[in-house]
Design an enzyme around this catalytic site. Structure first.
Site, mmCIF file in Angstrom:
data_model
loop_
_atom_site.group_PDB
_atom_site.id
_atom_site.type_symbol
_atom_site.label_atom_id
_atom_site.label_comp_id
_atom_site.label_asym_id
_atom_site.label_seq_id
_atom_site.Cartn_x
_atom_site.Cartn_y
_atom_site.Cartn_z
ATOM 1 N N PRO A 136 23.318 -33.004 0.090
ATOM 2 C CA PRO A 136 21.871 -33.002 0.376
ATOM 3 C C PRO A 136 21.213 -31.642 -0.027
ATOM 4 O O PRO A 136 21.946 -30.601 0.598
ATOM 5 C CB PRO A 136 21.592 -33.169 1.825
ATOM 6 C CG PRO A 136 22.802 -33.004 2.522
ATOM 7 C CD PRO A 136 23.948 -33.003 1.364
ATOM 8 N N ALA A 158 17.683 -29.818 -0.176
ATOM 9 C CA ALA A 158 16.361 -30.080 -0.151
ATOM 10 C C ALA A 158 15.426 -29.541 -1.189
ATOM 11 O O ALA A 158 15.711 -28.248 -1.497
ATOM 12 C CB ALA A 158 15.657 -29.629 1.408
ATOM 13 N N ASN A 176 33.223 -29.163 1.623
ATOM 14 C CA ASN A 176 32.078 -28.603 0.915
ATOM 15 C C ASN A 176 32.166 -27.297 0.591
ATOM 16 O O ASN A 176 32.512 -26.667 1.601
ATOM 17 C CB ASN A 176 30.882 -29.251 1.502
ATOM 18 C CG ASN A 176 29.533 -28.622 1.014
ATOM 19 O OD1 ASN A 176 28.715 -28.075 1.841
ATOM 20 N ND2 ASN A 176 29.148 -28.797 -0.229
ATOM 21 N N GLY A 177 31.589 -26.776 -0.240
ATOM 22 C CA GLY A 177 31.369 -25.437 -0.396
ATOM 23 C C GLY A 177 32.031 -24.761 -1.614
ATOM 24 O O GLY A 177 33.092 -24.851 -1.788
ATOM 25 N N CYS A 236 22.166 -26.547 8.949
ATOM 26 C CA CYS A 236 21.310 -25.880 8.356
ATOM 27 C C CYS A 236 21.023 -24.560 8.813
ATOM 28 O O CYS A 236 20.830 -24.335 9.846
ATOM 29 C CB CYS A 236 19.881 -26.732 8.379
ATOM 30 S SG CYS A 236 18.647 -25.676 7.380
HETATM 31 C C1 LIG Z 1 18.522 -25.374 -1.666
HETATM 32 C C2 LIG Z 1 19.227 -25.829 -0.966
HETATM 33 C C3 LIG Z 1 18.910 -27.084 0.133
HETATM 34 C C4 LIG Z 1 19.929 -27.585 0.918
HETATM 35 N N1 LIG Z 1 19.293 -28.442 1.796
HETATM 36 C C5 LIG Z 1 20.068 -29.109 2.609
HETATM 37 C C6 LIG Z 1 19.762 -30.133 3.615
HETATM 38 O O1 LIG Z 1 18.698 -30.623 3.304
HETATM 39 N N2 LIG Z 1 20.635 -30.590 4.282
HETATM 40 C C7 LIG Z 1 21.941 -30.117 4.354
HETATM 41 O O2 LIG Z 1 22.984 -30.804 5.210
HETATM 42 N N3 LIG Z 1 22.289 -29.176 3.627
HETATM 43 C C8 LIG Z 1 21.591 -28.490 2.826
HETATM 44 N N4 LIG Z 1 21.753 -27.456 1.965
HETATM 45 C C9 LIG Z 1 23.404 -27.164 2.020
HETATM 46 C C10 LIG Z 1 24.256 -27.921 0.952
HETATM 47 O O3 LIG Z 1 24.177 -29.488 1.470
HETATM 48 C C11 LIG Z 1 25.523 -27.299 1.222
HETATM 49 O O4 LIG Z 1 26.159 -27.760 2.197
HETATM 50 C C12 LIG Z 1 25.746 -26.034 0.660
HETATM 51 O O5 LIG Z 1 25.089 -25.500 -0.645
HETATM 52 C C13 LIG Z 1 27.290 -25.656 0.212
HETATM 53 O O6 LIG Z 1 27.556 -26.409 -0.610
HETATM 54 P P1 LIG Z 1 27.636 -25.932 -2.448
HETATM 55 O O7 LIG Z 1 28.304 -24.546 -2.428
HETATM 56 O O8 LIG Z 1 28.292 -26.900 -3.430
HETATM 57 O O9 LIG Z 1 26.108 -25.828 -2.655
HETATM 58 C C14 LIG Z 1 21.219 -26.955 0.991
HETATM 59 C C15 LIG Z 1 21.509 -25.930 0.213
HETATM 60 C C16 LIG Z 1 20.581 -25.398 -0.717
HETATM 61 C C17 LIG Z 1 21.148 -24.358 -1.680
#
Ligand SMILES: Cc1cc2nc3c(=O)[nH]c(=O)nc-3n(C[C@H](O)[C@H](O)[C@H](O)COP(=O)(O)O)c2cc1C
Length: 321
Positions: A15, A17, A199-200, A99
């Site tokens: 997700p 946002a 994730n990450g 979050c």
């Molecule tokens: C712009 C943005 C919006 C995000 N919105 C949400 C959200 O609505 N809910 C949530 O659980 N995590 C949210 N996250 C976190 C991501 O879901 C994810 O856990 C985090 O970016 C790490 O994964 P990645 O390295 O693949 O991006 C958001 C991250 C970003 C950068």
């Protein structure tokens, strides 16, 4: 919903946002994402019947399996939020306990919950008791400013009845700095039997394969690495099926970007579609010659036809080298 469909080496779109609206979720699905999750939805806003919030819960049949993610600062509100979301009939629910943003944590929601293992346990218990039939995951970070409650929280989430755990292994204090520490994903796999979604920092297909092999996680979730790069899902699948072959794709990101723009305008209307699209352009065009010029043009143009023209011109210049 069979657990297999979510947790058996599946690729989840995280997700995000402001990015993962219906349009982008469908694009990611088209290019290989298996599981989708809505943006975070406020339990408080649902309880107050906020119309804008309710829109976040809407999805289409072709997005299944999809989860709706809820956030809140008490067991009662989160359970109530889920009750209100049930009318949309998602395949599963997810509780946001990760979050890091100020507006959310100052209210005691999101990653602020990780300061209180007892509260985490109470939330999961209440949700399981109120909604015995649902599939629900809990999405966490490693902790607030340290990992001191990590083992407890992970164990309690399983004991109190969650169907799965999603882990972004950074603390809240880290926000998005440094690197996520995948050792915690492996640790979670040691601690619990419920499925763990890692994730990450999966930015390349190789990262995705590596997360599976280094952590033993059941599924992986990709966020920022999929913005402007929906092909990453199919590329990971290709790698999993044929580990020795080079990943190749016949589609250029710019042609995907053009389709994305048209879909955004069709779904959100010209003005909102253009605004949403501008956020994606730097990601699709990163590192390409002439990208700065294209971005500037798109930031100023207000007609969909003009934007399509500049994208096509750019596409030609990229194709012709
Ligand atoms: C712009 C943005 C919006 C995000 N919105 C949400 C959200 O609505 N809910 C949530 O659980 N995590 C949210 N996250 C976190 C991501 O879901 C994810 O856990 C985090 O970016 C790490 O994964 P990645 O390295 O693949 O991006 C958001 C991250 C970003 C950068």
């Amino acid at each position: 919903m069979k657990s297999q469909e979510l947790f058996n080496k599946k690729l989840w779109l995280a997700p995000l946002a402001g990015y993962t609206d219906h349009v982008y979720r469908i694009i990611c699905k088209r290019y290989g994402a298996d599981v989708l999750v809505s943006e975070m939805i406020s339990a408080d806003a649902l309880i107050h019947r906020n119309k804008k919030t309710a829109i976040l819960a809407e999805f289409y049949a072709d997005e299944r399996p999809i989860g709706l993610q809820v956030f809140g600062n008490s067991a009662e509100k989160i359970a109530k939020g889920i009750e209100l979301l049930k009318q949309y009939k998602p395949d599963f629910f997810d509780i946001n306990m990760g979050c890091p943003i100020k507006k959310v944590v100052k209210n005691g929601s999101g990653s602020a919950l990780l300061k209180e293992p007892k509260k985490v346990a109470a939330i999961v218990r209440k949700v399981r008791k109120t909604h015995p039939e649902i599939v629900f995951t809990v999405k966490i970070r490693t902790g607030w400013n340290s990992d001191k409650h990590f083992d407890d929280i992970v164990t309690l989430i399983e004991q109190e009845g969650a169907s799965g755990l999603i882990l972004h292994p950074r603390t809240r204090s880290q926000l998005f700095s440094g690197k996520s520490d995948w050792n915690y994903i492996a640790r979670a796999k040691e601690l619990v039997k419920i499925p763990v979604v890692g994730n990450g920092d999966i930015l390349t297909p190789e990262d995705g394969i590596r997360m599976y092999s280094e952590t033993g996680c059941d599924s992986i979730m990709i966020g920022r690495g999929a913005i402007g790069n929906p092909l990453i899902f199919g590329q990971i699948k290709q790698r999993l099926a044929q580990p020795t072959q080079n990943v190749n794709s016949f589609l250029h990101p710019i042609s995907i970007m053009k389709g994305h723009f048209k879909d955004l305008v069709e779904f959100h209307g010209e003005s909102n579609g253009i605004k949403l699209f501008r956020k994606f352009v730097p990601y699709y065009t990163k590192g390409l010659f002439g990208a700065t010029h294209l971005r500037e043009a798109i930031n100023h143009l207000t007609s969909k036809y003009e934007i399509i023209d500049v994208i096509e011109e750019f596409e030609q210049s990229v194709v012709n080298g």
